[in-house]
Write an enzyme that holds these catalytic residues in place. Sequence first.
Site, PDB file in Angstrom:
ATOM      1  N   MET A 192      46.408  30.375  48.279  1.00 29.76           N
ATOM      2  CA  MET A 192      45.908  30.973  49.522  1.00 29.76           C
ATOM      3  C   MET A 192      46.861  30.596  50.654  1.00 29.76           C
ATOM      4  SD  MET A 192      43.219  32.735  48.806  1.00 29.76           S
ATOM      5  CE  MET A 192      43.211  33.383  50.466  1.00 29.76           C
TER       6      MET A 192
ATOM      7  N   GLY B   4      46.887  43.150  52.569  1.00 33.48           N
ATOM      8  CA  GLY B   4      45.741  43.967  52.957  1.00 33.48           C
ATOM      9  C   GLY B   4      46.030  44.759  54.212  1.00 33.48           C
ATOM     10  N   SER B   5      45.782  44.127  55.365  1.00 35.58           N
ATOM     11  CA  SER B   5      45.953  44.837  56.644  1.00 35.58           C
ATOM     12  C   SER B   5      47.352  45.413  56.810  1.00 35.58           C
ATOM     13  CB  SER B   5      45.699  43.899  57.822  1.00 35.58           C
ATOM     14  OG  SER B   5      44.940  42.811  57.447  1.00 35.58           O
TER      15      SER B   5
ATOM     16  N   GLY C  28      38.281  34.416  53.195  1.00 40.93           N
ATOM     17  CA  GLY C  28      37.043  34.970  53.751  1.00 40.93           C
ATOM     18  C   GLY C  28      37.275  36.224  54.578  1.00 40.93           C
TER      19      GLY C  28
ATOM     20  N   SER D 121      45.430  44.796  48.933  1.00 40.89           N
ATOM     21  CA  SER D 121      44.057  44.298  48.921  1.00 40.89           C
ATOM     22  C   SER D 121      43.106  45.367  49.443  1.00 40.89           C
ATOM     23  CB  SER D 121      43.941  43.041  49.781  1.00 40.89           C
ATOM     24  OG  SER D 121      42.572  42.689  49.864  1.00 40.89           O
TER      25      SER D 121
ATOM     26  N   ASP E 180      38.809  41.616  46.238  1.00 41.78           N
ATOM     27  CA  ASP E 180      38.259  40.370  46.784  1.00 41.78           C
ATOM     28  C   ASP E 180      36.743  40.364  46.718  1.00 41.78           C
ATOM     29  OD1 ASP E 180      40.608  38.924  47.853  1.00 41.78           O
ATOM     30  OD2 ASP E 180      40.851  40.750  49.039  1.00 41.78           O
TER      31      ASP E 180
ATOM     32  N   ASP F  82      48.409  35.109  48.909  1.00 41.85           N
ATOM     33  CA  ASP F  82      47.356  35.965  49.465  1.00 41.85           C
ATOM     34  C   ASP F  82      46.977  35.511  50.873  1.00 41.85           C
ATOM     35  OD1 ASP F  82      45.222  37.660  49.824  1.00 41.85           O
ATOM     36  OD2 ASP F  82      43.935  36.713  48.315  1.00 41.85           O
ATOM     37  N   GLY F  83      47.194  36.414  51.827  1.00 44.59           N
ATOM     38  CA  GLY F  83      46.778  36.158  53.203  1.00 44.59           C
ATOM     39  C   GLY F  83      47.925  36.221  54.189  1.00 44.59           C
ATOM     40  N   GLY F  84      47.863  37.201  55.080  1.00 50.22           N
ATOM     41  CA  GLY F  84      48.852  37.285  56.157  1.00 50.22           C
ATOM     42  C   GLY F  84      50.247  37.701  55.734  1.00 50.22           C
TER      43      GLY F  84
ATOM     44  N   MET G 109      33.431  38.219  47.616  1.00 44.88           N
ATOM     45  CA  MET G 109      32.968  37.098  48.455  1.00 44.88           C
ATOM     46  C   MET G 109      31.445  37.057  48.453  1.00 44.88           C
ATOM     47  SD  MET G 109      35.356  37.801  51.757  1.00 44.88           S
ATOM     48  CE  MET G 109      37.115  38.112  51.599  1.00 44.88           C
TER      49      MET G 109
ATOM     50  N   GLY H 145      43.423  40.018  57.755  1.00 44.44           N
ATOM     51  CA  GLY H 145      43.984  40.096  59.100  1.00 44.44           C
ATOM     52  C   GLY H 145      44.314  38.775  59.753  1.00 44.44           C
TER      53      GLY H 145
ATOM     54  N   HIS I 138      44.275  44.583  44.256  1.00 50.88           N
ATOM     55  CA  HIS I 138      43.696  43.258  44.503  1.00 50.88           C
ATOM     56  C   HIS I 138      42.272  43.441  45.025  1.00 50.88           C
ATOM     57  CE1 HIS I 138      43.836  38.929  45.302  1.00 50.88           C
ATOM     58  NE2 HIS I 138      43.195  39.190  46.431  1.00 50.88           N
TER      59      HIS I 138
ATOM     60  N   HIS J  55      39.838  38.644  42.512  1.00 45.51           N
ATOM     61  CA  HIS J  55      39.887  37.324  43.151  1.00 45.51           C
ATOM     62  C   HIS J  55      38.461  36.927  43.526  1.00 45.51           C
ATOM     63  CE1 HIS J  55      41.282  35.079  47.100  1.00 45.51           C
ATOM     64  NE2 HIS J  55      40.717  34.251  46.230  1.00 45.51           N
TER      65      HIS J  55
ATOM     66  N   MET K  78      35.844  34.770  45.165  1.00 46.08           N
ATOM     67  CA  MET K  78      35.548  33.742  46.179  1.00 46.08           C
ATOM     68  C   MET K  78      34.045  33.524  46.161  1.00 46.08           C
ATOM     69  SD  MET K  78      38.178  35.141  49.042  1.00 46.08           S
ATOM     70  CE  MET K  78      38.338  36.685  48.182  1.00 46.08           C
TER      71      MET K  78
END
Length: 216
Positions: A137, A197-198, A142, A8, A35, A175-177, A37, A145, A33, A66, A68
Amino acid sequence: MKHKIAPSILAADFGNLQRDCEMVNNSEADWFHIDVMDGHFVPNISYGMPVIKAIKKHARKPLDVHLMIEKPERYIEEFAEIGADIITVHYESTVHLHRTLTQIENAGCKAGIVLNLTTPVSVLEDILPKCYMVLLMSINPGFGGQKLEEITYSKISQLRDMINHKRLNTLIEIDGGVNGSNSRKLIERGADVLVAGSYVFKSENPIKTISELKSI
Ligand code: DX5
Ligand code: ZN
């Protein structure tokens, strides 16, 4: 099919965007990816068309965009024009979902739906055959991390059953974490694409981190 990895770009260094795009090009990652927003659908504002154009200039792999944003149908053609290959829209963001997916297909892109954490997989029953991909998700969207929520695992299993039962090839993206400790379990439950991402960009050696995620 071997699972895909989609770093990401939200976690990249925007002062060194070209360098970070080249890193993804030179890694075992499959997609970029992206994002988007709008500060309405999610509390944060990320980046828009000019930054995506800059990414497209350097990216040698597909762009997984993606959205949002509220009423994504307003911008589909524009995202397609600047180089999106896959466009996913939130189930919660557009009233006429079937029409929006058709719009994405007509613009020449692959179409997918994103579900927020507490939107049940069952809402996909009728629309699933039209989805190239479903993004589940695993955090509240939003921000990067955050920690992956446990509810994700059972949702993957449910969606995997639904896809198999209907004999579809729809991909499941998470997606996420996502990190090195939960990625195996996500794949085992039936995920096909992991966004990270992170975990990738904040690591000491992102190329190696991507390779490790890929080799699960
Ligand atoms: C958050 C975005 C994610 C985010 C993931 O709303 O959709 O793609 O970049 O970041 P990490 O992997 O850090 O959770
Ligand atoms: Zn995302």
